[in-house]
Design an enzyme around this catalytic site. Structure first.
Site, PDB file in Angstrom:
ATOM      1  N   LYS B 122       0.825  -1.217   0.000  1.00 37.51           N
ATOM      2  CA  LYS B 122       0.000   0.000   0.000  1.00 37.51           C
ATOM      3  C   LYS B 122       0.854   1.260   0.000  1.00 37.51           C
ATOM      4  CE  LYS B 122      -4.376  -1.748   1.741  1.00 37.51           C
ATOM      5  NZ  LYS B 122      -5.338  -1.868   2.850  1.00 37.51           N
ATOM      6  N   ASN B 145       4.804  -3.141  10.147  1.00 34.15           N
ATOM      7  CA  ASN B 145       3.808  -3.078  11.206  1.00 34.15           C
ATOM      8  C   ASN B 145       4.421  -2.356  12.402  1.00 34.15           C
ATOM      9  OD1 ASN B 145       2.099  -3.604  13.355  1.00 34.15           O
ATOM     10  ND2 ASN B 145       1.819  -5.767  12.867  1.00 34.15           N
ATOM     11  N   ASN B 179      -7.101  -1.218  13.811  1.00 34.28           N
ATOM     12  CA  ASN B 179      -7.081  -2.162  14.923  1.00 34.28           C
ATOM     13  C   ASN B 179      -6.601  -1.492  16.195  1.00 34.28           C
ATOM     14  OD1 ASN B 179      -4.021  -2.894  15.388  1.00 34.28           O
ATOM     15  ND2 ASN B 179      -4.342  -2.745  13.171  1.00 34.28           N
ATOM     16  N   CYS B 224      -6.827   7.256  28.353  1.00 35.44           N
ATOM     17  CA  CYS B 224      -7.469   8.008  29.442  1.00 35.44           C
ATOM     18  C   CYS B 224      -8.897   7.529  29.685  1.00 35.44           C
ATOM     19  CB  CYS B 224      -7.553   9.488  29.087  1.00 35.44           C
ATOM     20  SG  CYS B 224      -6.070  10.412  29.481  1.00 35.44           S
ATOM     21  N   CYS B 245     -15.843 -10.389   6.929  1.00 35.56           N
ATOM     22  CA  CYS B 245     -15.042  -9.173   6.862  1.00 35.56           C
ATOM     23  C   CYS B 245     -15.919  -8.000   7.255  1.00 35.56           C
ATOM     24  CB  CYS B 245     -14.479  -8.972   5.460  1.00 35.56           C
ATOM     25  SG  CYS B 245     -15.735  -8.664   4.218  1.00 35.56           S
ATOM     26  N   CYS B 296      -4.833   8.160  34.383  1.00 40.45           N
ATOM     27  CA  CYS B 296      -4.598   7.427  33.129  1.00 40.45           C
ATOM     28  C   CYS B 296      -3.554   6.343  33.345  1.00 40.45           C
ATOM     29  CB  CYS B 296      -4.140   8.387  32.033  1.00 40.45           C
ATOM     30  SG  CYS B 296      -3.772   7.554  30.474  1.00 40.45           S
TER      31      CYS B 296
END
Lengths: 397, 397
Positions: B122, B145, B179, B224, B245, B296
């Site tokens: 890509k 990745n 993701n 947070c 999908c 947090c």
């Protein structure tokens, strides 16, 4: 060099060049074969898997039906080209494209066209790119200005007969033009034909836009009320009109194209707004709907209103679906919101009914009093000077 | 055929083929020369005229400044590719692209990639197209990745040093990933570096999406509070998770890309929403803003909050600009809106603070109790089964 050797060399060279050219063209040409039936199969090679998934997710009942629809896109510029690409990627049945402009490098600040297409007609360049993207879609392109008399007749004919099945009308007309005359021409044609259409627009300063769904007889047409625009709260005094071009941004145009792209309308999922605005300066998206004006200057609009009333009256009571609250505009009601682009005097000088509007939506200008053929671009008004200024503005829109 | 005539014919054919090949190649290569200085000149051949017009219209003070900015786009899919194209057409200085995926025909239902690019990475395919569109932009692409340890370090390094002037940090990071792990990796990196970023997301059923601006220490980070999504009011029971999908639409993704594309942020015009959602079923666009969570789980976020407080305290009073009303989320306040995608039991099983939310915005899931390195994807929770289900959902997001 001996003749036979020279011949052999040249023949080899021709073969080489032909191969290279074929390879070069293969790279650009459609890289996939046509697909007869849309499949929901989840494979990397299925261009429709993510769309057919809408069925499994309960969003769309019958996604494949998209292949039966024909949409006419009038104006293949910053909004129209992207809308056409979206429809192509969604697997629409047929697209009719109308534009008379050429691709220029000055268009490269919007999505879709590429620098190497400069000089080509917009419809030709678009057809070439879109065919490569999805060879399953049928295309019919017309490189002309729909507002001239001959072309307008041909345009009417293609809207009435240009569907997948020749002789049937298109399912939807999308107005993505950048001027007043072309919008009025589409309005006139669609009122006469009872053709549902959607209008779109992006402001000259690039930071606001809108879409509007027009169902002749049922919702206000482009001549029923002053066209509405989303106010951007920009000081317009800095804007000089002569010898300058309108600003545009790929973002605003991309958002408006996404709002306009009508798989929702065609496939009957979600609600379709009658009017949806976008103010990019404040991330503000006003919506509204508007009933047609019984005194609309377009007699075909008034005829369509009568037809709609009869149809509604004939409908059994239980079928009447509850409608969202609509803004009914009253004649000679001057509850005008101040319009950022036009002075109050200019606005008062122009006439025509002005609806009460939700926050953030304003009239772009008002409609001249007298009924006349706006396709010719002739305008008559009580206060001629200021209205002319107004109309000139709209023409540059 | 006589030899001389045959020779002549072959020579002519070679010339023709060479010309055709040259034209074919010219067509694919950059069709315009680089431009040293952005000009506002209104000519067909000036690709920047419509952008420079934003200055004359009083929208942007110094449009040329766009050339000094570097933006990193993480994830070059349905949203990231279109955002990168918009920035390229706007004339951004430099783009860093991160993705490890290949183009597939199954991606053709979204804008940008073309069938002939299937099989290419890509980032490579995107760089090729974007360079053709605007050779003035600098590109740096990384086909990996970002969530693996080595790549994450390299990613951090490029965010910190990859600006136009090597050694300086990028101006903005855009998260266009699909993701949970990748979002968390970006969040971790940006909290550590104090790097401003924007997150974007599109729902699995294709009909809603959102963008979120995250200024470390000043607005809520991704850890947070539970990530917020726009509820689409769809019956999710019809949605099966295994072996299917996600659905996607070019329209929703195009709108989200347009909302994300940040020339406004970089060039300082208009307001930039901290959170802007899009519900395509109802044309509903909720906005909100959220303060960071003092508890947090990301210690770098807490550190950035301290820094921000000190900076604010040191600022002279008159400089303090009035802020829009912010939603302060209170710890252990369980004023949860029912989430369409998750059962109430699942929601209660997960822990973490949940803010009060405006209509139409819901939490996608809640954050696990214990502080841990989410980059590895490890999760521990009190009620393991339901949270695992929840996390699995997010991973498929």
């Amino acid at each position: 060099m001996a003749e036979p050797a020279r011949l052999e060399r040249l023949e080899r060279r021709v073969r080489e060049l032909e191969e290279e050219l074929a390879r070069e063209r293969r790279g650009r040409a459609a890289a996939r074969a046509r697909i007869d039936t849309m499949s929901a199969e989840v494979t990397d090679s299925n261009p429709y898997s993510r769309l057919m998934a809408l069925k499994r997710m309960g969003i769309v009942k019958d996604y494949e039906k998209i292949r039966t629809f024909t949409v006419a896109v009038v104006g293949v510029g910053g909004v129209g080209s992207v809308t056409a690409e979206m429809l192509t990627r969604c697997g629409i049945g047929k697209l009719l494209l109308f534009d008379y402009d050429k691709v220029e490098l000055a268009n490269m600040n919007r999505l879709f066209f590429q620098p190497h297409q400069a000089g080509l007609s917009k419809v030709q360049a678009a057809e070439h790119t879109l065919r490569d993207i999805n060879p399953d879609v049928q295309f019919e392109v017309h490189n002309y200005n729909i507002t001239t008399l001959d072309n307008f007749e041909h345009f009417m004919d293609r809207i009435s007969n240009g569907a997948l099945e020749e002789g049937k009308p298109v399912d939807l007309v999308l107005s993505c033009v950048d001027n007043f005359e072309a919008r009025m021409a589409i309005n006139t044609a669609c009122n006469e034909l009872g053709q549902i259409w959607m209008e779109s627009g992006v402001s000259e300063n690039a930071v606001s836009g809108h879409i509007q769904l027009i169902i002749p007889g049922e919702s206000a047409c482009f001549a029923c009320a002053p066209p509405l625009v989303v106010a951007a709260n920009i000081d317009e005094k800095t804007l000089k009109r002569e010898g300058v071009c309108a600003a545009s941004l790929p973002t605003t145009m991309g958002v408006v194209a996404g709002m306009l792209c009508v798989s929702r309308y065609l496939l009957n999922f979600g609600t379709v707004s009658y009017y949806l605005g976008y103010n990019a300066m404040q991330d503000f998206f006003p919506t509204m709907s508007m009933k047609p004006n019984p005194q609309c200057s377009d007699h075909n609009c008034r005829k369509q209103q009568e037809n709609y009333k009869k149809k509604e009256a004939a409908r059994p009571k239980e079928e009447v679906i509850e409608k969202e609250e609509e803004i009914v505009h009253e004649d000679n009601d001057w509850g005008i919101e101040l319009v950022s682009e036009i002075s109050e005097d200019e606005l008062k000088a122009a006439s025509g009914p002005v609806p009460e509007l939700p926050e953030g939506i304003s009239v772009a200008y008002t409609i001249p009093d007298k009924e006349e053929n706006l396709i010719t671009g002739e305008t008559v008004a009580e206060s001629e000077e200021s209205l002319e200024e107004l109309m000139a503005k709209m023409r540059n829109m």
